[in-house]
Design an enzyme around this catalytic site. Structure first.
Site, mmCIF file in Angstrom:
data_model
loop_
_atom_site.group_PDB
_atom_site.id
_atom_site.type_symbol
_atom_site.label_atom_id
_atom_site.label_comp_id
_atom_site.label_asym_id
_atom_site.label_seq_id
_atom_site.Cartn_x
_atom_site.Cartn_y
_atom_site.Cartn_z
ATOM 1 N N ARG A 1 -1.049 -0.810 -8.588
ATOM 2 C CA ARG A 1 -2.433 -0.441 -8.277
ATOM 3 C C ARG A 1 -2.497 1.082 -8.368
ATOM 4 O O ARG A 1 -1.701 1.776 -7.728
ATOM 5 C CB ARG A 1 -2.823 -0.875 -6.865
ATOM 6 C CG ARG A 1 -4.198 -0.309 -6.456
ATOM 7 C CD ARG A 1 -4.419 -0.319 -4.939
ATOM 8 N NE ARG A 1 -4.472 -1.641 -4.398
ATOM 9 C CZ ARG A 1 -4.159 -1.924 -3.128
ATOM 10 N NH1 ARG A 1 -3.760 -0.964 -2.298
ATOM 11 N NH2 ARG A 1 -4.236 -3.157 -2.677
ATOM 12 N N ASP B 1 0.850 -1.194 0.000
ATOM 13 C CA ASP B 1 0.000 0.000 0.000
ATOM 14 C C ASP B 1 0.885 1.243 0.000
ATOM 15 O O ASP B 1 2.026 1.201 0.473
ATOM 16 C CB ASP B 1 -0.850 0.056 1.281
ATOM 17 C CG ASP B 1 -2.043 -0.890 1.229
ATOM 18 O OD1 ASP B 1 -2.344 -1.433 0.149
ATOM 19 O OD2 ASP B 1 -2.678 -1.068 2.277
HETATM 20 P P1 FDA Z 1 -13.810 9.625 -5.387
HETATM 21 O O1 FDA Z 1 -13.361 9.928 -3.995
HETATM 22 O O2 FDA Z 1 -13.788 10.695 -6.411
HETATM 23 O O3 FDA Z 1 -15.246 8.998 -5.308
HETATM 24 C C1 FDA Z 1 -15.964 8.619 -6.460
HETATM 25 C C2 FDA Z 1 -17.300 8.055 -6.005
HETATM 26 O O4 FDA Z 1 -17.071 6.835 -5.298
HETATM 27 C C3 FDA Z 1 -18.046 8.927 -5.003
HETATM 28 O O5 FDA Z 1 -18.799 9.871 -5.656
HETATM 29 C C4 FDA Z 1 -18.875 7.889 -4.285
HETATM 30 O O6 FDA Z 1 -19.992 7.536 -5.061
HETATM 31 C C5 FDA Z 1 -17.975 6.697 -4.227
HETATM 32 N N1 FDA Z 1 -17.193 6.620 -2.963
HETATM 33 C C6 FDA Z 1 -15.889 6.911 -2.812
HETATM 34 N N2 FDA Z 1 -15.516 6.693 -1.528
HETATM 35 C C7 FDA Z 1 -16.624 6.288 -0.883
HETATM 36 C C8 FDA Z 1 -16.878 5.927 0.452
HETATM 37 N N3 FDA Z 1 -15.912 5.939 1.372
HETATM 38 N N4 FDA Z 1 -18.143 5.573 0.758
HETATM 39 C C9 FDA Z 1 -19.109 5.540 -0.166
HETATM 40 N N5 FDA Z 1 -18.922 5.879 -1.442
HETATM 41 C C10 FDA Z 1 -17.696 6.254 -1.806
HETATM 42 N N6 FDA Z 1 -5.251 5.235 -1.054
HETATM 43 C C11 FDA Z 1 -3.955 5.435 -0.747
HETATM 44 O O7 FDA Z 1 -3.557 6.561 -0.492
HETATM 45 N N7 FDA Z 1 -3.082 4.381 -0.701
HETATM 46 C C12 FDA Z 1 -3.470 3.106 -0.999
HETATM 47 O O8 FDA Z 1 -2.645 2.190 -0.956
HETATM 48 C C13 FDA Z 1 -4.840 2.890 -1.341
HETATM 49 N N8 FDA Z 1 -5.290 1.654 -1.641
HETATM 50 C C14 FDA Z 1 -6.574 1.511 -2.134
HETATM 51 C C15 FDA Z 1 -7.011 0.257 -2.562
HETATM 52 C C16 FDA Z 1 -8.264 0.128 -3.142
HETATM 53 C C17 FDA Z 1 -8.702 -1.225 -3.650
HETATM 54 C C18 FDA Z 1 -9.124 1.265 -3.259
HETATM 55 C C19 FDA Z 1 -10.470 1.161 -3.918
HETATM 56 C C20 FDA Z 1 -8.709 2.472 -2.779
HETATM 57 C C21 FDA Z 1 -7.451 2.615 -2.189
HETATM 58 N N9 FDA Z 1 -7.030 3.833 -1.687
HETATM 59 C C22 FDA Z 1 -5.714 3.992 -1.353
HETATM 60 C C23 FDA Z 1 -8.017 4.919 -1.444
HETATM 61 C C24 FDA Z 1 -8.112 5.851 -2.640
HETATM 62 O O9 FDA Z 1 -6.917 6.582 -2.754
HETATM 63 C C25 FDA Z 1 -9.303 6.832 -2.473
HETATM 64 O O10 FDA Z 1 -9.128 7.565 -1.296
HETATM 65 C C26 FDA Z 1 -10.660 6.153 -2.414
HETATM 66 O O11 FDA Z 1 -10.709 5.036 -3.274
HETATM 67 C C27 FDA Z 1 -11.761 7.131 -2.875
HETATM 68 O O12 FDA Z 1 -11.514 7.586 -4.159
HETATM 69 P P2 FDA Z 1 -12.312 7.132 -5.490
HETATM 70 O O13 FDA Z 1 -11.320 6.786 -6.508
HETATM 71 O O14 FDA Z 1 -13.287 6.067 -5.185
HETATM 72 O O15 FDA Z 1 -12.983 8.443 -6.024
#
Ligand code: FDA
Length: 332
Positions: free
Chosen positions: A191, A139
């Site tokens: 990732r 991570d």
């Molecule tokens: P964004 O935040 O723009 O959200 C897009 C949409 O997704 C929102 O409008 C909502 O619908 C939905 N959504 C997002 N988060 C939600 C929540 N908590 N509850 C409900 N709905 C939600 N970060 C990091 O810094 N280091 C890492 O190693 C990882 N590893 C990692 C693994 C995996 C498998 C995932 C999916 C994410 C990570 N992250 C991470 C976290 C990542 O950086 C980020 O903070 C979250 O995924 C939220 O960003 P989105 O890309 O979903 O988009």
């Protein structure tokens, strides 16, 4: 700016502040309400509970990665203890024949004590992963760790276990497109995510539009030239773009996977699998769930109201809702 975004931003900052307060965690860990809130995003405190959650996802055609929650450790004994728990986790995943790998945070494995200790502990995990033909994702934490993590990855780990270890790159960081090119040059598994940490403007884009645009640019490069990237996002616009790009460029669905967090957009996870795409869900578990929960709530403060409401409803009606019902924009 209307009051909505201002209040949201204040809430977000408060939640991120609270995520770093150990004394508050000590207080709320014994609180049943907070624990039920955590169960929306965290699969339990034990290896058995975590593996059960992975088995359940596997039954729905979804792969998993398990993350033992815990952030920086300050003693060698704690780092080695976390390492031992990961070995036990890999043993259990193997024994149960789960479609599941593991994700680790280097600070939980001694990175803040010494790189040598950290490399020693991670190497033991990688050796066990090799034995089981499994995989370990490092991570990515806040930007102060980015270079060190990439150096450790490239020089100490990937060089010895190229098929067993991959990294995470965050599109919030200005450096990420360069890091993507370097990873592609190495044929390393990446990732890609947006980044969960609050970063200074000097290293990260302050504007979300730039974070999203960089994600798409990095995604295109990784999909066309990278090695089995994990596209970690719940952003439907970006997910649709990935699907469009794959079809337009003739990139088969086995060449990459979508990744999402446990308890977030289960509807979308299942829809993607039904449509023939690969999906892996990141399942955190363990006793140290509090900072993780606070970060997820900070990402979408509306979850607080949703969860409070549903927990009250459950208490009144004696019903249980699965994590799959966690909200997303437009659904509630
Ligand atoms: P964004 O935040 O723009 O959200 C897009 C949409 O997704 C929102 O409008 C909502 O619908 C939905 N959504 C997002 N988060 C939600 C929540 N908590 N509850 C409900 N709905 C939600 N970060 C990091 O810094 N280091 C890492 O190693 C990882 N590893 C990692 C693994 C995996 C498998 C995932 C999916 C994410 C990570 N992250 C991470 C976290 C990542 O950086 C980020 O903070 C979250 O995924 C939220 O960003 P989105 O890309 O979903 O988009």
């Amino acid at each position: 700016m209307s009051p909505g975004p201002v209040i949201n931003s204040m809430l977000r900052n408060s939640l991120l502040y609270l995520s770093r307060q150990q004394r508050i965690f000590d207080f709320i860990r014994g609180n049943g309400f907070a624990r039920r809130m955590a169960s929306r995003f965290v699969a339990g405190e034990t290896i058995a509970e975590a593996c059960e959650a992975a088995a359940d996802l596997n039954r729905h055609g979804i792969s998993a990665t398990l993350d033992l929650l815990g952030e920086s450790v300050t003693s060698e004994a704690d780092a080695r203890d976390t390492g031992r728990q990961y070995l036990e986790l890999l043993d259990t995943i193997h024994a149960r024949k789960l479609d599941c790998n593991v994700s680790v945070k280097l600070t939980a494995l001694g990175q803040d004590i010494s790189d040598a200790l950290c490399v020693d502990v991670v190497s033991q995990i990688l050796a066990r992963a090799e034995q089981y033909d499994s995989f370990v994702r490092l991570d990515m934490e806040s930007s102060e760790y980015t270079q060190r993590t990439l150096d450790t990855f490239e020089r100490e780990l990937y060089s010895r276990y190229p098929k067993r270890v991959g990294v995470v790159l965050q599109s919030a960081l200005r450096r990420t497109l360069d890091d993507v090119e370097r990873a592609i040059g190495l044929s390393a598994r990446v990732r890609l995510c947006k980044g969960a940490y609050k970063e200074p403007d000097t290293v990260a884009f302050p504007d979300k539009a730039d974070v999203d645009r960089t994600f798409v640019q990095a995604m295109h490069r990784l999909m066309s030239r990278g090695f089995y990237p994990g596209l970690a996002t719940h952003d439907e616009v970006i997910i649709n773009e990935a699907k469009r790009f794959a079809r337009a460029e003739g990139i088969p669905s086995e060449r990459f996977e979508f990744q999402m967090l446990y308890g977030v957009r289960r509807d979308l996870q299942e829809e993607l699998v039904r449509d023939g795409w690969r999906v892996r869900v990141y399942i955190p578990f363990g006793t140290q769930w509090y900072p993780y929960l606070m970060r997820r709530l900070a990402e979408r403060p509306a979850n607080i109201a949703f969860m409070t409401g549903s927990i009250v409803r459950e208490a009144m009606h004696g019903t249980h809702r699965s994590p799959s019902s966690a909200p997303h924009n437009g659904a509630h």
